[in-house]
Design a protein around this motif. Sequence first.
Motif, PDB file in Angstrom:
ATOM      1  N   GLY A   6       0.806  -1.215   0.000  1.00  9.31           N
ATOM      2  CA  GLY A   6       0.000   0.000   0.000  1.00  9.31           C
ATOM      3  C   GLY A   6       0.838   1.263   0.000  1.00  9.31           C
ATOM      4  N   ALA A   7       0.301   2.306  -0.615  1.00  6.40           N
ATOM      5  CA  ALA A   7       0.957   3.617  -0.659  1.00  6.40           C
ATOM      6  C   ALA A   7      -0.052   4.664  -0.189  1.00  6.40           C
ATOM      7  CB  ALA A   7       1.429   3.934  -2.075  1.00  6.40           C
ATOM      8  N   ILE A   8       0.343   5.457   0.796  1.00  5.23           N
ATOM      9  CA  ILE A   8      -0.539   6.475   1.388  1.00  5.23           C
ATOM     10  C   ILE A   8       0.072   7.848   1.137  1.00  5.23           C
ATOM     11  CG2 ILE A   8      -1.573   7.324   3.528  1.00  5.23           C
ATOM     12  CD1 ILE A   8      -1.346   4.404   4.588  1.00  5.23           C
ATOM     13  N   PHE A   9      -0.666   8.689   0.420  1.00  3.34           N
ATOM     14  CA  PHE A   9      -0.138   9.975  -0.019  1.00  3.34           C
ATOM     15  C   PHE A   9      -0.806  11.161   0.672  1.00  3.34           C
ATOM     16  CE2 PHE A   9       0.747   7.131  -3.534  1.00  3.34           C
ATOM     17  CZ  PHE A   9       2.005   7.528  -3.979  1.00  3.34           C
ATOM     18  N   ASP A  10       0.008  12.046   1.195  1.00  2.00           N
ATOM     19  CA  ASP A  10      -0.452  13.392   1.505  1.00  2.00           C
ATOM     20  C   ASP A  10      -0.726  14.079   0.169  1.00  2.00           C
ATOM     21  OD1 ASP A  10      -0.661  15.999   2.942  1.00  2.00           O
ATOM     22  OD2 ASP A  10       1.194  16.402   1.843  1.00  2.00           O
ATOM     23  N   LEU A  11      -1.524  15.146   0.187  1.00  2.00           N
ATOM     24  CA  LEU A  11      -1.810  15.856  -1.065  1.00  2.00           C
ATOM     25  C   LEU A  11      -1.052  17.172  -1.193  1.00  2.00           C
ATOM     26  CD1 LEU A  11      -5.647  15.303  -1.636  1.00  2.00           C
ATOM     27  CD2 LEU A  11      -3.723  14.169  -2.739  1.00  2.00           C
ATOM     28  N   MET A 106      -3.773   2.261  -3.075  1.00  2.00           N
ATOM     29  CA  MET A 106      -3.361   3.629  -2.753  1.00  2.00           C
ATOM     30  C   MET A 106      -4.459   4.406  -2.032  1.00  2.00           C
ATOM     31  SD  MET A 106      -1.091   4.773  -6.045  1.00  2.00           S
ATOM     32  CE  MET A 106      -2.101   4.044  -7.333  1.00  2.00           C
ATOM     33  N   ALA A 107      -4.022   5.226  -1.079  1.00  2.00           N
ATOM     34  CA  ALA A 107      -4.944   6.059  -0.305  1.00  2.00           C
ATOM     35  C   ALA A 107      -4.412   7.475  -0.202  1.00  2.00           C
ATOM     36  CB  ALA A 107      -5.138   5.481   1.095  1.00  2.00           C
ATOM     37  N   VAL A 108      -5.327   8.389   0.044  1.00  2.86           N
ATOM     38  CA  VAL A 108      -4.995   9.783   0.321  1.00  2.86           C
ATOM     39  C   VAL A 108      -5.178  10.023   1.816  1.00  2.86           C
ATOM     40  CG1 VAL A 108      -5.953  12.122   0.119  1.00  2.86           C
ATOM     41  CG2 VAL A 108      -5.501  10.783  -1.942  1.00  2.86           C
ATOM     42  N   ALA A 109      -4.224  10.718   2.439  1.00  2.98           N
ATOM     43  CA  ALA A 109      -4.332  11.126   3.844  1.00  2.98           C
ATOM     44  C   ALA A 109      -4.038  12.622   3.889  1.00  2.98           C
ATOM     45  CB  ALA A 109      -3.345  10.350   4.708  1.00  2.98           C
ATOM     46  N   THR A 110      -5.073  13.430   4.039  1.00  7.64           N
ATOM     47  CA  THR A 110      -4.918  14.870   3.837  1.00  7.64           C
ATOM     48  C   THR A 110      -5.600  15.716   4.897  1.00  7.64           C
ATOM     49  OG1 THR A 110      -5.322  16.667   2.231  1.00  7.64           O
ATOM     50  CG2 THR A 110      -6.947  14.891   2.304  1.00  7.64           C
ATOM     51  N   CYS A 129      -7.198   6.796  -9.310  1.00  4.22           N
ATOM     52  CA  CYS A 129      -6.042   5.986  -8.877  1.00  4.22           C
ATOM     53  C   CYS A 129      -6.199   5.495  -7.445  1.00  4.22           C
ATOM     54  CB  CYS A 129      -4.750   6.799  -8.977  1.00  4.22           C
ATOM     55  SG  CYS A 129      -4.201   7.131 -10.665  1.00  4.22           S
ATOM     56  N   PHE A 130      -7.033   6.181  -6.664  1.00  6.82           N
ATOM     57  CA  PHE A 130      -7.070   5.918  -5.229  1.00  6.82           C
ATOM     58  C   PHE A 130      -8.219   4.996  -4.816  1.00  6.82           C
ATOM     59  CE2 PHE A 130      -4.934   9.997  -5.799  1.00  6.82           C
ATOM     60  CZ  PHE A 130      -3.736   9.700  -5.185  1.00  6.82           C
ATOM     61  N   ASP A 131      -7.900   4.137  -3.846  1.00 13.84           N
ATOM     62  CA  ASP A 131      -8.872   3.191  -3.309  1.00 13.84           C
ATOM     63  C   ASP A 131      -9.541   3.713  -2.047  1.00 13.84           C
ATOM     64  OD1 ASP A 131      -8.153   0.795  -5.107  1.00 13.84           O
ATOM     65  OD2 ASP A 131      -6.214   1.331  -4.248  1.00 13.84           O
ATOM     66  N   ALA A 132      -8.949   4.724  -1.401  1.00 16.00           N
ATOM     67  CA  ALA A 132      -9.494   5.247  -0.147  1.00 16.00           C
ATOM     68  C   ALA A 132      -9.031   6.684   0.079  1.00 16.00           C
ATOM     69  CB  ALA A 132      -9.059   4.369   1.019  1.00 16.00           C
ATOM     70  N   PHE A 133      -9.840   7.420   0.827  1.00 16.08           N
ATOM     71  CA  PHE A 133      -9.532   8.810   1.170  1.00 16.08           C
ATOM     72  C   PHE A 133      -9.788   9.009   2.669  1.00 16.08           C
ATOM     73  CE2 PHE A 133     -10.774   8.720  -3.226  1.00 16.08           C
ATOM     74  CZ  PHE A 133      -9.883   9.568  -3.859  1.00 16.08           C
ATOM     75  N   VAL A 134      -8.861   9.687   3.345  1.00 16.54           N
ATOM     76  CA  VAL A 134      -9.025  10.006   4.767  1.00 16.54           C
ATOM     77  C   VAL A 134      -8.615  11.458   4.976  1.00 16.54           C
ATOM     78  CG1 VAL A 134      -8.454   9.384   7.136  1.00 16.54           C
ATOM     79  CG2 VAL A 134      -8.341   7.633   5.359  1.00 16.54           C
ATOM     80  N   THR A 135      -9.408  12.186   5.755  1.00 14.85           N
ATOM     81  CA  THR A 135      -9.025  13.547   6.136  1.00 14.85           C
ATOM     82  C   THR A 135      -8.806  13.589   7.646  1.00 14.85           C
ATOM     83  OG1 THR A 135     -11.254  14.390   6.613  1.00 14.85           O
ATOM     84  CG2 THR A 135     -10.529  14.430   4.302  1.00 14.85           C
ATOM     85  N   LYS A 151      -5.697   5.000   9.905  1.00 13.08           N
ATOM     86  CA  LYS A 151      -7.049   4.948   9.336  1.00 13.08           C
ATOM     87  C   LYS A 151      -6.989   4.635   7.847  1.00 13.08           C
ATOM     88  CE  LYS A 151     -11.557   5.778   9.874  1.00 13.08           C
ATOM     89  NZ  LYS A 151     -12.390   4.983  10.810  1.00 13.08           N
ATOM     90  N   ALA A 152      -6.031   5.230   7.144  1.00 15.47           N
ATOM     91  CA  ALA A 152      -5.874   4.975   5.704  1.00 15.47           C
ATOM     92  C   ALA A 152      -5.501   3.516   5.451  1.00 15.47           C
ATOM     93  CB  ALA A 152      -4.817   5.901   5.122  1.00 15.47           C
ATOM     94  N   ALA A 153      -4.569   2.979   6.249  1.00 20.39           N
ATOM     95  CA  ALA A 153      -4.174   1.576   6.110  1.00 20.39           C
ATOM     96  C   ALA A 153      -5.365   0.660   6.364  1.00 20.39           C
ATOM     97  CB  ALA A 153      -3.032   1.252   7.073  1.00 20.39           C
ATOM     98  N   GLU A 154      -6.150   1.006   7.373  1.00 18.26           N
ATOM     99  CA  GLU A 154      -7.342   0.215   7.700  1.00 18.26           C
ATOM    100  C   GLU A 154      -8.317   0.208   6.514  1.00 18.26           C
ATOM    101  OE1 GLU A 154     -11.161   0.966  10.549  1.00 18.26           O
ATOM    102  OE2 GLU A 154      -9.214   1.366  11.454  1.00 18.26           O
TER     103      GLU A 154
END
Length: 221
Positions: A6-11, A106-110, A129-135, A151-154
Amino acid sequence: MKQYKGAIFDLDGTLLDSMRVWDDIDLAFLKKRGLAVPPDYQEAITPLGFLEAARYTIRRFGFSETPDELMREWNQMAVDAYTHEVALKESAAEYLHFLKKKGIRMAVATSSNPELYEPALKRNGIYECFDAFVTVSEVTRGKGFPDIYEKAAEKLSLLPEQCVVYEDILTGIQGAKMGGFATVGVYDKSSEGNRAEMEQMADRYVFSFDELMKEGDSFFK
């Protein structure tokens, strides 16, 4: 070598070349109130969500407005910029598609709200591209802690040790490392002052996502 899934990206400042937008908003917002932007203000509010940033700003400057009033004003200024102007960082789209082809989740963590990031991601062709989004509004603590990345990994149905977090700010790297995540520090001019610490703390530090593709991605073979 460990296999990451998994890859978790800030925006902002990581995938989106958007920090100047917030600089402009801070400048216009405080100028309207007869104030200059303090040197440490941007760094102080960057890890926070909108609500916490509004509360911090009211405390720091002694404003009489409510957090909701400040957030509405900031939001009106930002929505237009994100919808029509904000571009991607160099090679960001190519790198996301590179990972997508490898089957990486891939997820966004922003810290940004969906009404800001969704139009920017869709206009730049990377939303899908993203499978999940978390703020940060979905978790208790800001980016100096692992909550948002956990939370994004979950949401990706992965463990922290299976994920790589990409961040342009030192507090983000610190929070992710605290949670047991591998980390990639991504250069942004706005975080130049903490670059040396980020280079030391992150598992890898890059000036462009192109480096990860040209030199071979050490996390995703």
